[in-house]
Scaffold this motif. Sequence first.
Motif, PDB file in Angstrom:
ATOM      1  N   GLN B  70       0.844  -1.191   0.000  1.00 16.01           N
ATOM      2  CA  GLN B  70       0.000   0.000   0.000  1.00 16.01           C
ATOM      3  C   GLN B  70       0.887   1.251   0.000  1.00 16.01           C
ATOM      4  O   GLN B  70       2.085   1.163   0.179  1.00 16.01           O
ATOM      5  CB  GLN B  70      -0.897   0.021   1.242  1.00 16.01           C
ATOM      6  N   GLY B  71       0.255   2.405  -0.176  1.00 17.03           N
ATOM      7  CA  GLY B  71       0.979   3.670  -0.025  1.00 17.03           C
ATOM      8  C   GLY B  71       1.421   4.321  -1.328  1.00 17.03           C
ATOM      9  O   GLY B  71       1.895   5.454  -1.314  1.00 17.03           O
ATOM     10  N   GLY B  72       1.268   3.610  -2.444  1.00 14.30           N
ATOM     11  CA  GLY B  72       1.587   4.218  -3.726  1.00 14.30           C
ATOM     12  C   GLY B  72       3.074   4.377  -3.965  1.00 14.30           C
ATOM     13  O   GLY B  72       3.909   4.079  -3.093  1.00 14.30           O
ATOM     14  N   LEU B  75       5.155   6.341  -1.307  1.00 12.83           N
ATOM     15  CA  LEU B  75       5.777   5.694  -0.152  1.00 12.83           C
ATOM     16  C   LEU B  75       7.059   4.978  -0.578  1.00 12.83           C
ATOM     17  O   LEU B  75       8.025   4.912   0.186  1.00 12.83           O
ATOM     18  CB  LEU B  75       4.804   4.732   0.540  1.00 12.83           C
ATOM     19  N   SER B  78      10.374   6.822  -0.283  1.00 12.94           N
ATOM     20  CA  SER B  78      11.095   6.702   0.995  1.00 12.94           C
ATOM     21  C   SER B  78      11.608   5.289   1.232  1.00 12.94           C
ATOM     22  O   SER B  78      12.704   5.105   1.750  1.00 12.94           O
ATOM     23  CB  SER B  78      10.175   7.068   2.169  1.00 12.94           C
ATOM     24  N   ILE B 214      15.098  -0.811  10.312  1.00 11.37           N
ATOM     25  CA  ILE B 214      13.948  -0.351   9.525  1.00 11.37           C
ATOM     26  C   ILE B 214      12.648  -0.799  10.187  1.00 11.37           C
ATOM     27  O   ILE B 214      12.476  -1.988  10.476  1.00 11.37           O
ATOM     28  CB  ILE B 214      14.022  -0.924   8.092  1.00 11.37           C
ATOM     29  N   PRO B 215      11.724   0.134  10.424  1.00 13.34           N
ATOM     30  CA  PRO B 215      10.422  -0.256  10.987  1.00 13.34           C
ATOM     31  C   PRO B 215       9.770  -1.356  10.129  1.00 13.34           C
ATOM     32  O   PRO B 215       9.891  -1.330   8.898  1.00 13.34           O
ATOM     33  CB  PRO B 215       9.611   1.039  10.936  1.00 13.34           C
ATOM     34  N   SER B 216       9.107  -2.285  10.776  1.00 14.04           N
ATOM     35  CA  SER B 216       8.638  -3.501  10.084  1.00 14.04           C
ATOM     36  C   SER B 216       7.847  -3.231   8.809  1.00 14.04           C
ATOM     37  O   SER B 216       8.089  -3.863   7.785  1.00 14.04           O
ATOM     38  CB  SER B 216       7.762  -4.325  11.028  1.00 14.04           C
ATOM     39  N   MET B 217       6.884  -2.325   8.873  1.00 15.80           N
ATOM     40  CA  MET B 217       6.018  -2.115   7.699  1.00 15.80           C
ATOM     41  C   MET B 217       6.777  -1.480   6.545  1.00 15.80           C
ATOM     42  O   MET B 217       6.302  -1.469   5.412  1.00 15.80           O
ATOM     43  CB  MET B 217       4.842  -1.206   8.075  1.00 15.80           C
ATOM     44  N   LEU B 218       7.936  -0.883   6.830  1.00 14.05           N
ATOM     45  CA  LEU B 218       8.696  -0.184   5.792  1.00 14.05           C
ATOM     46  C   LEU B 218       9.865  -1.022   5.294  1.00 14.05           C
ATOM     47  O   LEU B 218      10.623  -0.595   4.442  1.00 14.05           O
ATOM     48  CB  LEU B 218       9.175   1.167   6.347  1.00 14.05           C
ATOM     49  N   TYR B 230       1.789  -9.407   5.507  1.00 12.41           N
ATOM     50  CA  TYR B 230       2.320  -9.015   6.806  1.00 12.41           C
ATOM     51  C   TYR B 230       1.197  -8.416   7.651  1.00 12.41           C
ATOM     52  O   TYR B 230       1.094  -8.650   8.834  1.00 12.41           O
ATOM     53  CB  TYR B 230       3.467  -8.012   6.634  1.00 12.41           C
ATOM     54  N   ASN B 231       0.363  -7.625   7.005  1.00 11.24           N
ATOM     55  CA  ASN B 231      -0.876  -7.177   7.679  1.00 11.24           C
ATOM     56  C   ASN B 231      -2.010  -7.255   6.660  1.00 11.24           C
ATOM     57  O   ASN B 231      -1.822  -7.741   5.549  1.00 11.24           O
ATOM     58  CB  ASN B 231      -0.709  -5.774   8.286  1.00 11.24           C
ATOM     59  N   THR B 232      -3.193  -6.785   7.034  1.00 10.80           N
ATOM     60  CA  THR B 232      -4.342  -6.910   6.127  1.00 10.80           C
ATOM     61  C   THR B 232      -4.051  -6.181   4.814  1.00 10.80           C
ATOM     62  O   THR B 232      -3.829  -4.975   4.815  1.00 10.80           O
ATOM     63  CB  THR B 232      -5.607  -6.320   6.769  1.00 10.80           C
ATOM     64  N   PRO B 233      -4.056  -6.876   3.709  1.00 12.52           N
ATOM     65  CA  PRO B 233      -3.771  -6.226   2.427  1.00 12.52           C
ATOM     66  C   PRO B 233      -5.024  -5.536   1.872  1.00 12.52           C
ATOM     67  O   PRO B 233      -6.129  -5.729   2.391  1.00 12.52           O
ATOM     68  CB  PRO B 233      -3.367  -7.406   1.545  1.00 12.52           C
TER      69      PRO B 233
END
Lengths: 355, 355
Positions: B70-72, B75, B78, B214-218, B230-233
């Motif tokens: 997600q995030g396009g 994101l 970064s 690095i933070p997990s989601m990133l 990793y989380n809800t897609p």
Amino acid sequence: MRHNFGAGPCILPQEVFKQASSAVLDFKDGLSILEISHRSPEFEAVVEETVRLVKELLNVPSGYSVLLLQGGASLQFSMVPMNLLPEGKSAAYLDSGVWASKAIKEVKYFGKANVVASSKDSNYTFIPKDFEIPADSAYFHYTSNNTIYGTELFDLPATKVPVVCDMSSDIMSRVIDVSKYDLIYAGAQKNIGPAGLTVVIVKDEILGKTDRAIPSMLDYKSHVDGGSMYNTPPVFSIYTAMLNLRWLKSKGGIAEIEKENIAKAKALYTEIDRNSLFKGTCAVEDRSRMNICFVMEDPELEKPFAKYADENGFEGLKGHRSVGGFRASMYNALPITSVHALIDLMQSFEEKYKK
Amino acid sequence: MRHNFGAGPCILPQEVFKQASSAVLDFKDGLSILEISHRSPEFEAVVEETVRLVKELLNVPSGYSVLLLQGGASLQFSMVPMNLLPEGKSAAYLDSGVWASKAIKEVKYFGKANVVASSKDSNYTFIPKDFEIPADSAYFHYTSNNTIYGTELFDLPATKVPVVCDMSSDIMSRVIDVSKYDLIYAGAQKNIGPAGLTVVIVKDEILGKTDRAIPSMLDYKSHVDGGSMYNTPPVFSIYTAMLNLRWLKSKGGIAEIEKENIAKAKALYTEIDRNSLFKGTCAVEDRSRMNICFVMEDPELEKPFAKYADENGFEGLKGHRSVGGFRASMYNALPITSVHALIDLMQSFEEKYKK
């Protein structure tokens, strides 16, 4: 007839499915909601109405921004400390479940998480209550509803530090006083709309105070300034959330749905406590209205009950592997008739199997 | 009959709209695609097929992971340096448009962006060609298609450093050799599917080498390890992307659609060059097949042509404010009949207005 007790992504109102389905074919002048520009006046009106409905339904005071983001609560686990925790400072976290503990794990990249209390040693069967929040905490973070364990924290702990709450699984299910919070976040896929959208409600004045350089997409200020259109937003998820929030408003808003949610939860907990074959898994005073976890007195009966439920059109009742047994998730859109059907199922199962 | 030339979110095939619309009502046993668990076998099969189709259509070699995030692209601006640029090192960036320059701006949080060439002073009307990529660059980053300016870089610049490419607006439109890239990313909302999904194709061996926490989601590794769960897609966006990629496969795959895209672009550029009222805006050798920008020889005629196009069912032809005039975005799903209709429109307009 299916009864969808799934934990999320979860049931939404049938009329929302119908409207969303129709907009995929024709949102405007024969164009699908999937092919319109996010900069079109028609979609800008959707974003505006969605934000307005969140503000209206939750009675959000002025001085707060409502943001429509991506990445789920999991990305918020990082964005919260990145935006609110100054270097070298500490934030207080309540460890009341797996999602709370995941939020805690992400703090270390930015500062220190001070875990003020944890029920981990009891497999999170209750919400810790006696704890102190140090006055010099950058903020206090907690999870209002623990989806996996079926516990819910209804009363905000007393504190003078800024409060951050992960409300992913109970936002919009009961009346809250937003003015007591500094930041609320929620993955949409329970009571807001489909997966792929995250709602953040943030008090503007708490932003921009850490002196940390924050990448644009991870800086709440970019999204406040961009009106949730800093980049292409998740168009369909926002549109469907708008439809769902319209439905909630048409039902009389959160105060009305809360009455239904109380009635639904009361009915099922009463049956769990009455039925000789079933028992609840968590502390009675912390029982969630959204996710109701229960197991069988005789574990041997779990498979037969799961099969019986499946044969009768019940969906999503399997408990999370950390708890086992069953979990009935009863979000806003789950009709009370489905709850009564589940109670009937439990009673007829008892008739068959009671000793 | 509408002709949707919008720049994105853009037209998708009508049969994809029909199938997606139908799944919003009934994906499986009467349940909507919006209310099923992302952990259900049925949705896990959707993720698996989507990844398989991306690999098959682009002929992705082994040793690469396909991630559904997600995030396009924003994101990714970064995440790329966060994951690939070691502290104190420099990465080479080609500045060929606004999105490239936005990617460059996000590097400073992690290291240094070395802009090897820029066409900014010419309002990005061409793609810079003579530049050196320093051999000690952590990677080279470029944008393969500049949506706003209508330029496209078809041949990967020669370099021995790892190559990262933002292919948001031309991925799946032409055959590429993935083995020449180390990381490709693309917002889905052009040739992949609806907004709310980002596809990343990453060579596994380049990950985990920066020593940065690095933070997990990133962290790409979280998503590789989690199989994009990793989380809800973004469930619906992934499902619809799968439908669209199935459609692309049924059309004969990318080699076949590329032929159509070449024919569509050739037809319109030929008309722009022939028609006395219109002219292209960018260097002929850099002309994009996806976004075709043109203006009027006489700016006074822009409003009348815009009105004429609107009255005749043409959607999304307005040029970006940085270029002005018109932009015909001709993604995979835009039928060649729409291109011919636009050419007819330009010709009949010329009949009326030529001097």
